[in-house]
Design an enzyme around this catalytic site. Structure first.
Site, PDB file in Angstrom:
ATOM      1  CB  SER A 193      -0.947   0.012   1.206  1.00  0.00           C
ATOM      2  OG  SER A 193      -1.850  -1.077   1.126  1.00  0.00           O
ATOM      3  CB  THR A 194       2.751   3.077   2.168  1.00  0.00           C
ATOM      4  OG1 THR A 194       3.266   2.114   3.101  1.00  0.00           O
ATOM      5  CG2 THR A 194       1.316   3.422   2.540  1.00  0.00           C
TER       6      THR A 194
END
Length: 922
Positions: free
Chosen positions: A203-204
């Site tokens: 996600s990041t």
């Protein structure tokens, strides 16, 4: 447009015909009878397939034999059986092989059955799975009819029993949707013939860098794909969405390309560590499941292999997608709740602007220990109190050569003070410092909000929008020591808002400029009410004036503004009225009036406080009534609950109005402040005329008390005047009338031009004189160029006689250079060169006047057609005389040597007389 089907339309389309619409004719199909738009067609192993647009707007591949083009498309396929049969011999053999493989899988050898090498007939029989048909609808032959059930061993008998019991028959490569299926049973030869895609995502960026184990686990799915039967070369990894959240839409290129490949039937299975890796948005998740179900694509995670077209598998996948989205919502709500709770106490540590640092205690904010940093910030706020403009503060910093502290890292998690870098000050840095509430000792949170929008390209994006102060989530004034107090901060924001957000056509808005027009931003038009613009006249552009930007009137075909007036007299009258209004006696009366207004506001505030007490009593009474009623008596309880809510809303409205009125209540003057105001009138006159007071300072003084100066012009021939209406901030109105009639200046030609015309008139006509004056850049008193008629008028006014040719002409005629060159038979450039060198005499009365040459017999004798005997060219003459060329020409110019110009021949040019021959002595 050709569409086959009933109703008299043709029954099929040949290979060369262009088809734009088709009708679905497959029995019991959800789209049976629907007309679909065709975008293209392609030939695959199972036959012809059409790229069509479904009723919901999505695109998919559709078998041609499911439409009214089935007859024509079937005729194109090689090996197709004749109409009325179950299929060709190859189709029947492929069906037998498929059922045998399923029987072997049901008998306990799933891996061996799944990894069998498909034959040519197997591949041709399995390819219909790519056409978008659901595997639980039963195997069909290429002509759309149901084949005979065949098989061997338990698999065939079991399939026959299920069919006789009314359940779904055996589909392509799997059992019926209601029966439990193993992973290998769901994987068919059709799936193995297509690619296996491993989707990898974190996600990041921080997760990509730190969570290495999760990344390795996702890449290990390649081994799982090969274990399920796919060749290593058929397994593809999609990791282009690393560092992108699964909840965003339209920004994951890898996921979008995966969905497109699934829609084209190029993917046999999608593998992910869990479904949340694919999507945390149910709209994207269900769109992928719908396409995977129609195109016979499997979905696999760490728990198993699923077929989206099977009922049970689709329920499991749907629940996993919902749980993934719910998990994201719960995590965000939990984290945001903790963040907001800590921010409400003023203890949430976030990035601070330069000059402020976090202390050791919870929520403690201190000033930076570096004195140079705090000194610059203190100077910024002090300078803004003087000039009232962020740009003025920025220019002052650059003028003083001061450096600006830059803090690259707003908050250091490892402890210690952030590093400071000194750079050149910028306007953005100064404006941010003046508008940040942390410098006023306030703790704030939620000054901005993220919003979603669709850009012109149709992509969903996110932007940050600043919120007004009344919408900030957390605001705690007096949280820490600041550089200014909260009231000063509010005053600064009002000044900044007035400077950078001037209201159109409204007086008193906009920043004060450096020009000498004192009513800039205050003057308005008495005709239309617009704010007047400023212009400057005069040689140095130092005479101010005002004009209206509104539509004027047409005068002789030209647009004339309905207000344009000089500002010198108006500015002086307004300044005089301003100083008179601030006289000690006037100030005493003003303070008395202000005290009366303040007493009236206090009475109104007292009434509003009583209104709040009454509303609070009504709310308390409504609450007691609601709590006293039996909760089970909902008929009465609902009414009392509504009354209680209404009373609470009225209480909140009354409290908000009271707070607003207390905020705008004028400050009560102390005894010292009252004496300072009375002394203002005595000091103001000296301050106004002091040489250190700039026009900018005078404008700010005027704006301190004046709201508007309305100007109305009366353009009479005898009594022209300007009526001024001064609106003071306290509501008072003053009227002034200023005469505008002035004696027009005399129009007079300068003496130098008159003297020049007098000298030129003796030699040239008026047209020539006009050309000379224009070449010298001279203009008439009305800034016009000279013509022969204007020169004639000037001569008549000053009694200058016109040009008359003289009766007794001296020897030779006075000619221009061009006329003399024509008579001498040479080029004008040659004659100009002789003039510049001094060989030929000429005269020019004034710069810009034409050169004139007197054409005498002596001058004519200097230009010959033949070279005299013995005369030398320039180079030969320098050798003969033993001097340089420059010295030789100087002797010719002084007349010491004779020279002529030969006009013709190959050796034309200057010829010089040779030196006399000297006989040697014997």
């Amino acid at each position: 447009m050709v569409s086959a089907g009933a109703g008299g339309r043709p029954g099929g389309a040949g290979p060369g015909r262009v088809v734009r619409e088709v009708t679905v004719t497959r029995p019991r199909h959800p789209l049976q009878g629907s007309t679909l738009t065709v975008l293209g067609r392609m030939r695959r192993h199972s036959g012809v397939e059409l790229l069509v647009v479904l009723p919901d707007g999505s695109k998919t591949l559709f078998p041609a034999d499911w439409t009214d083009l089935g007859a024509g498309a079937a005729g194109d396929r090689p090996g197709q059986g004749t109409p009325g049969t179950l299929g060709s011999l190859g189709d029947l053999l492929a069906a037998c092989a498929l059922v045998a493989g399923l029987s072997a899988a049901a008998g306990g050898r799933p891996e061996q059955a799944a990894r069998q090498s498909p034959t040519k007939e197997d591949h041709r029989a399995a390819c219909p799975a790519q056409s978008g048909r659901r595997p639980d609808t039963g195997a069909t032959a290429s002509n759309g009819r149901t084949p005979a059930r065949s098989g061997s061993g338990r698999g065939g008998d079991a399939a026959g029993r299920r069919d006789r019991q009314g359940e779904q028959p055996v589909g392509r490569g799997g059992l019926a949707g209601g029966a439990a299926m193993s992973e290998a049973a769901k994987i068919t030869v059709s799936h193995l013939s297509r690619a296996a895609v491993v989707y990898i995502r974190q996600s990041t960026v921080a997760q990509v860098e730190r969570n290495r184990e999760s990344t390795l686990r996702q890449y290990d799915l390649v081994t799982r794909a090969t274990g399920l039967g796919w060749a290593r070369t058929a397994v593809r990894v999609v990791d282009g969405d690393q560092g992108i959240s699964g909840s965003v839409t339209g920004q994951r290129a890898g996921f979008d390309s995966l969905v497109a490949e699934v829609a084209l039937g190029q993917v046999g299975i999608i593998l992910a560590l869990e479904v949340s890796r694919l999507a945390r948005d149910n709209s994207a998740w269900y769109r992928l499941l719908d396409l995977a179900g129609m195109c016979d694509t499997l979905v696999a995670d760490a728990d198993g292999v699923y077929h989206p077209s099977l009922f049970n598998d689709r329920i499991v996948l749907g629940m996993k997608g919902i749980m993934a989205e719910c998990e994201l919502h719960v995590l965000r709500a939990r984290l945001n709740g903790g963040i907001r709770s800590k921010a409400a106490r003023g203890q949430l540590r976030r990035g601070l602007p330069v000059g402020l640092v976090w202390g050791e205690a919870d929520g403690q904010i201190l000033r930076h220990p570096h004195e140079a940093v705090t000194g610059v910030l203190t100077a910024v706020f002090e300078r803004f109190a003087v000039c009232g403009s962020a740009r003025g503060v920025w220019l002052w910093l650059r003028e003083q050569g001061l450096r600006w502290p830059l803090q690259p890292v707003a908050y250091s998690r490892g402890g210690g003070q952030p590093e400071i870098t000194w750079v050149e000050p910028t306007y953005h840095a100064v404006h941010t410092t003046l508008s940040h509430p942390a410098y006023a000792g306030a703790y704030v949170y939620g000054r901005s909000r993220r919003e979603r929008y669709v850009d012109p390209g149709g992509v969903l994006r996110t932007r940050s929008r600043r919120l007004p102060q009344n919408q900030w989530e957390v605001l705690i004034p007096g949280h820490h020591e600041g550089f200014i107090d909260w009231d000063t901060y509010l005053d600064n924001q009002a000044r900044l808002q007035a400077n950078i957000r001037p209201t159109a056509h409204q007086p008193g808005t906009g920043a004060v400029r450096e020009g000498c027009a004192l009513l800039q931003g205050l003057a308005t038009c008495g005709v239309c009410g617009r704010k007047l613009a400023v212009y400057y006249d005069g040689p140095a552009k130092s005479t101010p004036g005002y004009y209206c930007t509104g539509t004027g009137t047409l005068v002789e075909g030209r647009d004339v503004r309905h207000l344009r007036v000089g500002g010198v007299a108006i500015d002086a009258a307004v300044a005089e009225a301003f100083l008179a209004a601030l006289a000690p006696a006037a100030l005493a009366a003003c303070l008395a009036a202000a005290q009366q207004l303040e007493d009236g506001r206090d009475a109104a505030l007292a009434q509003w406080r009583r209104e709040v007490e009454r509303a609070r009593y009504d709310a308390t009474k409504a609450e007691r009534r609601y709590r006293a009623v039996d909760p089970e008596n909902r008929l009465v309880a609902r009414g009392l609950e509504t009354n209680w809510n209404d009373a609470l809303q009225q209480l909140a409205a009354a409290e908000a109005e009271l707070a607003r009125r207390e905020t705008i209540r004028p400050k009560t003057l102390t005894a010292g402040e009252h004496a300072a105001v009375l002394a203002l009138g005595e000091d103001l006159g000296q301050v106004w005329s002091a040489p250190t007071t700039t026009d900018r300072d005078r404008k700010q003084l005027l704006r301190a008390l004046l709201d508007e100066v309305n100007i109305t012009l009366h353009r009479d021939h005898t009594q022209g005047r300007a009526d001024l209406l001064l609106r003071w901030k306290g509501g008072a109105i003053s009227e002034l009338s200023i005469p505008l009639k002035r004696k027009p200046p005399k129009i007079r030609t300068d003496e130098d031009t008159v003297a020049l015309v007098r000298r030129l008139a003796a030699h040239y006509p008026d047209a020539t004189i006009a050309g000379i004056l224009n070449r010298q850049g001279r203009r008439t008193p009305r800034e016009l160029s000279y013509t022969a008629s204007r020169v004639q008028g000037l001569r008549h006014y000053w009694n200058i006689p016109c040009h008359q040719p003289a009766a007794d002409q001296p020897e030779g005629e006075m000619l221009t250079v061009a006329a003399a060159a024509a008579q001498l038979g040479i080029a004008p450039s040659t004659l100009h060169r002789w003039l510049n060198d001094g060989f030929v005499p000429g005269e020019q009365l004034t710069p810009g006047a034409p050169w004139r040459i007197r054409l005498t017999d002596q001058l004519r004798g200097l230009f010959l057609d033949d070279t005299p005997d013995g005369w030398l060219a320039t180079l030969e003459a320098t050798l003969a005389y033993g001097v340089s060329r420059q010295t030789l020409l100087q002797r010719v110019k002084r007349g010491e040597l004779r020279a002529v110009h030969v006009r013709t021949g190959r050796r034309k040019g200057l010829r010089i007389q040779p030196p006399p021959t000297q006989h040697p002595l014997f």
